[in-house]
Design a protein around this motif. Sequence first.
Motif, PDB file in Angstrom:
ATOM      1  N   ARG A  22      -0.276  -1.921  -3.812  1.00  6.78           N
ATOM      2  CA  ARG A  22      -1.202  -2.754  -4.594  1.00  6.78           C
ATOM      3  C   ARG A  22      -1.874  -3.803  -3.702  1.00  6.78           C
ATOM      4  NH1 ARG A  22       2.015  -3.885  -8.550  1.00  6.78           N
ATOM      5  NH2 ARG A  22       2.943  -5.722  -7.584  1.00  6.78           N
ATOM      6  N   LEU A  23      -1.128  -4.341  -2.737  1.00  2.22           N
ATOM      7  CA  LEU A  23      -1.703  -5.314  -1.805  1.00  2.22           C
ATOM      8  C   LEU A  23      -2.737  -4.665  -0.897  1.00  2.22           C
ATOM      9  CD1 LEU A  23       1.728  -6.926  -1.226  1.00  2.22           C
ATOM     10  CD2 LEU A  23      -0.263  -8.260  -1.946  1.00  2.22           C
ATOM     11  N   GLU A  24      -2.486  -3.404  -0.516  1.00  2.00           N
ATOM     12  CA  GLU A  24      -3.492  -2.659   0.252  1.00  2.00           C
ATOM     13  C   GLU A  24      -4.775  -2.510  -0.560  1.00  2.00           C
ATOM     14  OE1 GLU A  24      -1.917   0.517   3.432  1.00  2.00           O
ATOM     15  OE2 GLU A  24      -1.455   1.058   1.363  1.00  2.00           O
ATOM     16  N   LYS A  25      -4.633  -2.172  -1.832  1.00  2.84           N
ATOM     17  CA  LYS A  25      -5.803  -1.988  -2.688  1.00  2.84           C
ATOM     18  C   LYS A  25      -6.579  -3.290  -2.861  1.00  2.84           C
ATOM     19  CE  LYS A  25      -5.625   2.383  -3.741  1.00  2.84           C
ATOM     20  NZ  LYS A  25      -6.727   3.299  -3.328  1.00  2.84           N
ATOM     21  N   SER A  26      -5.857  -4.405  -3.001  1.00  5.68           N
ATOM     22  CA  SER A  26      -6.559  -5.686  -3.172  1.00  5.68           C
ATOM     23  C   SER A  26      -7.338  -6.036  -1.911  1.00  5.68           C
ATOM     24  CB  SER A  26      -5.560  -6.800  -3.517  1.00  5.68           C
ATOM     25  OG  SER A  26      -4.721  -7.094  -2.423  1.00  5.68           O
ATOM     26  N   ALA A  27      -6.783  -5.703  -0.740  1.00  7.03           N
ATOM     27  CA  ALA A  27      -7.498  -5.952   0.511  1.00  7.03           C
ATOM     28  C   ALA A  27      -8.714  -5.047   0.634  1.00  7.03           C
ATOM     29  CB  ALA A  27      -6.556  -5.752   1.698  1.00  7.03           C
ATOM     30  N   ILE A  81      -4.669  -4.488   5.639  1.00  6.03           N
ATOM     31  CA  ILE A  81      -3.429  -5.231   5.873  1.00  6.03           C
ATOM     32  C   ILE A  81      -2.462  -4.344   6.646  1.00  6.03           C
ATOM     33  CG2 ILE A  81      -3.708  -6.606   3.773  1.00  6.03           C
ATOM     34  CD1 ILE A  81      -1.434  -4.896   2.546  1.00  6.03           C
ATOM     35  N   ASP A  82      -1.471  -4.966   7.277  1.00  5.21           N
ATOM     36  CA  ASP A  82      -0.424  -4.254   8.001  1.00  5.21           C
ATOM     37  C   ASP A  82       0.918  -4.761   7.492  1.00  5.21           C
ATOM     38  OD1 ASP A  82       1.310  -3.033   9.711  1.00  5.21           O
ATOM     39  OD2 ASP A  82       0.440  -3.847  11.570  1.00  5.21           O
ATOM     40  N   LYS A 113      16.062   4.882   6.770  1.00  2.17           N
ATOM     41  CA  LYS A 113      15.148   4.448   7.822  1.00  2.17           C
ATOM     42  C   LYS A 113      13.979   5.418   7.948  1.00  2.17           C
ATOM     43  CE  LYS A 113      14.796   3.106  12.664  1.00  2.17           C
ATOM     44  NZ  LYS A 113      15.507   2.890  13.944  1.00  2.17           N
ATOM     45  N   GLU A 114      14.292   6.718   7.958  1.00  5.26           N
ATOM     46  CA  GLU A 114      13.230   7.723   8.063  1.00  5.26           C
ATOM     47  C   GLU A 114      12.320   7.676   6.847  1.00  5.26           C
ATOM     48  OE1 GLU A 114      11.246  11.350   7.045  1.00  5.26           O
ATOM     49  OE2 GLU A 114      13.178  10.834   6.117  1.00  5.26           O
ATOM     50  N   PHE A 115      12.908   7.487   5.657  1.00  5.91           N
ATOM     51  CA  PHE A 115      12.098   7.401   4.443  1.00  5.91           C
ATOM     52  C   PHE A 115      11.175   6.194   4.474  1.00  5.91           C
ATOM     53  CE2 PHE A 115      11.706   5.353   0.259  1.00  5.91           C
ATOM     54  CZ  PHE A 115      10.848   6.266  -0.343  1.00  5.91           C
ATOM     55  N   LEU A 116      11.708   5.036   4.839  1.00  4.99           N
ATOM     56  CA  LEU A 116      10.887   3.828   4.892  1.00  4.99           C
ATOM     57  C   LEU A 116       9.779   3.952   5.932  1.00  4.99           C
ATOM     58  CD1 LEU A 116      13.679   1.135   4.475  1.00  4.99           C
ATOM     59  CD2 LEU A 116      11.879   1.664   2.825  1.00  4.99           C
ATOM     60  N   ASN A 117      10.084   4.584   7.073  1.00  4.78           N
ATOM     61  CA  ASN A 117       9.041   4.835   8.066  1.00  4.78           C
ATOM     62  C   ASN A 117       7.927   5.691   7.484  1.00  4.78           C
ATOM     63  OD1 ASN A 117      10.169   3.376  10.171  1.00  4.78           O
ATOM     64  ND2 ASN A 117      11.257   5.119  11.039  1.00  4.78           N
ATOM     65  N   LYS A 118       8.301   6.725   6.738  1.00  6.26           N
ATOM     66  CA  LYS A 118       7.325   7.606   6.106  1.00  6.26           C
ATOM     67  C   LYS A 118       6.441   6.865   5.124  1.00  6.26           C
ATOM     68  CE  LYS A 118       7.188  11.518   2.856  1.00  6.26           C
ATOM     69  NZ  LYS A 118       6.878  10.704   1.657  1.00  6.26           N
ATOM     70  N   GLN A 119       7.026   5.873   4.434  1.00  3.39           N
ATOM     71  CA  GLN A 119       6.267   5.094   3.449  1.00  3.39           C
ATOM     72  C   GLN A 119       5.468   3.957   4.068  1.00  3.39           C
ATOM     73  OE1 GLN A 119       6.517   7.552   1.184  1.00  3.39           O
ATOM     74  NE2 GLN A 119       6.370   5.941  -0.363  1.00  3.39           N
ATOM     75  N   GLY A 120       5.543   3.824   5.386  1.00  2.00           N
ATOM     76  CA  GLY A 120       4.712   2.826   6.063  1.00  2.00           C
ATOM     77  C   GLY A 120       5.458   1.597   6.550  1.00  2.00           C
ATOM     78  N   PHE A 121       6.782   1.538   6.308  1.00  2.00           N
ATOM     79  CA  PHE A 121       7.580   0.401   6.753  1.00  2.00           C
ATOM     80  C   PHE A 121       8.237   0.759   8.091  1.00  2.00           C
ATOM     81  CE2 PHE A 121       7.393   0.433   2.136  1.00  2.00           C
ATOM     82  CZ  PHE A 121       6.977  -0.859   1.866  1.00  2.00           C
ATOM     83  N   LYS A 122       7.592   0.383   9.191  1.00  2.00           N
ATOM     84  CA  LYS A 122       7.998   0.875  10.501  1.00  2.00           C
ATOM     85  C   LYS A 122       8.762  -0.138  11.342  1.00  2.00           C
ATOM     86  CE  LYS A 122       4.041   4.025  10.590  1.00  2.00           C
ATOM     87  NZ  LYS A 122       4.812   5.217  10.233  1.00  2.00           N
ATOM     88  N   PHE A 123       9.071  -1.297  10.783  1.00  2.00           N
ATOM     89  CA  PHE A 123       9.904  -2.296  11.451  1.00  2.00           C
ATOM     90  C   PHE A 123       9.328  -2.755  12.784  1.00  2.00           C
ATOM     91  CE2 PHE A 123      12.503  -1.134   8.119  1.00  2.00           C
ATOM     92  CZ  PHE A 123      13.061   0.126   8.236  1.00  2.00           C
ATOM     93  N   ASN A 124       8.028  -3.005  12.840  1.00  2.00           N
ATOM     94  CA  ASN A 124       7.436  -3.524  14.079  1.00  2.00           C
ATOM     95  C   ASN A 124       7.902  -4.947  14.340  1.00  2.00           C
ATOM     96  OD1 ASN A 124       5.948  -1.210  14.618  1.00  2.00           O
ATOM     97  ND2 ASN A 124       4.292  -1.850  13.258  1.00  2.00           N
TER      98      ASN A 124
END
Length: 243
Positions: A83-88, A95-96, A232-243
């Motif tokens: 939703r935050l991506e859509k608002s941007a 957003i990142d 961890k693999e699932f969250l990476n797939k959803q865009g949460f890559k822990f940068n």
Amino acid sequence: MVIELLTSHASVRNYKDAPLSKEIVHELIQAGQHAASSHFVQAYSVIHVTDNAKREKLAELTKNPRQLLSAGAVLIFCMDFHRLEKSAELLGRNIDFSYAENLLVGVTDVALFAQNVAIAAESKGYGICYIGGARNAPHEISDLLGLPQGVAPMFAMSIGVPDEANEVKPRLPVEAIIHENNYDSGKYETLIPAYDDILNAYYLSRGSNQKDANWSNSMADFLEKPRRTHMKEFLNKQGFKFN
């Protein structure tokens, strides 16, 4: 009165056949929205599962059929940056959310939101149970519920009219939780064994599901081996890559 409500919480896993109306569910969700939110990002969404086939599949995937099939309402609480991506995008901006800090913000937001929902439900006489089993099969649950990238299921919650009355489980003594000015680990030498005795007595004497167990052994069993390493693999797939 509020403190009495908070300290009387016990998870409910058996419910009477009494569905919650959508109006009641919306009222509880609105109460949840008034929880604090870091920088007001409100990084959460909730899926109200009313379709019986989907509820049955969730019961299978989470391995919690008793709670999910008898509850008056089943909610899936999600961390949501979509939703935050859509608002941007509406502003022509990007957003990142891949940074570890944003992951912490999202998880915290979901937890505060859900706890408000839980307290609101209990204030109306309903029982609730958090179900971390939603993380047993996050890929499958995301497909089942159509969750886009940027959205991740954190846990489920069953809500309903209780068909049981569980005793309140003794918590750690407040002295084990609060530290004045500096962290004091020395006090655990006496506080933890004393608490183990209290919890063991509770488990042996409670009305159902008696067992000979204590806190320290249960926590060692719970934490000494990796759990849900697929997250961890699932969250990476959803865009949460822990940068």
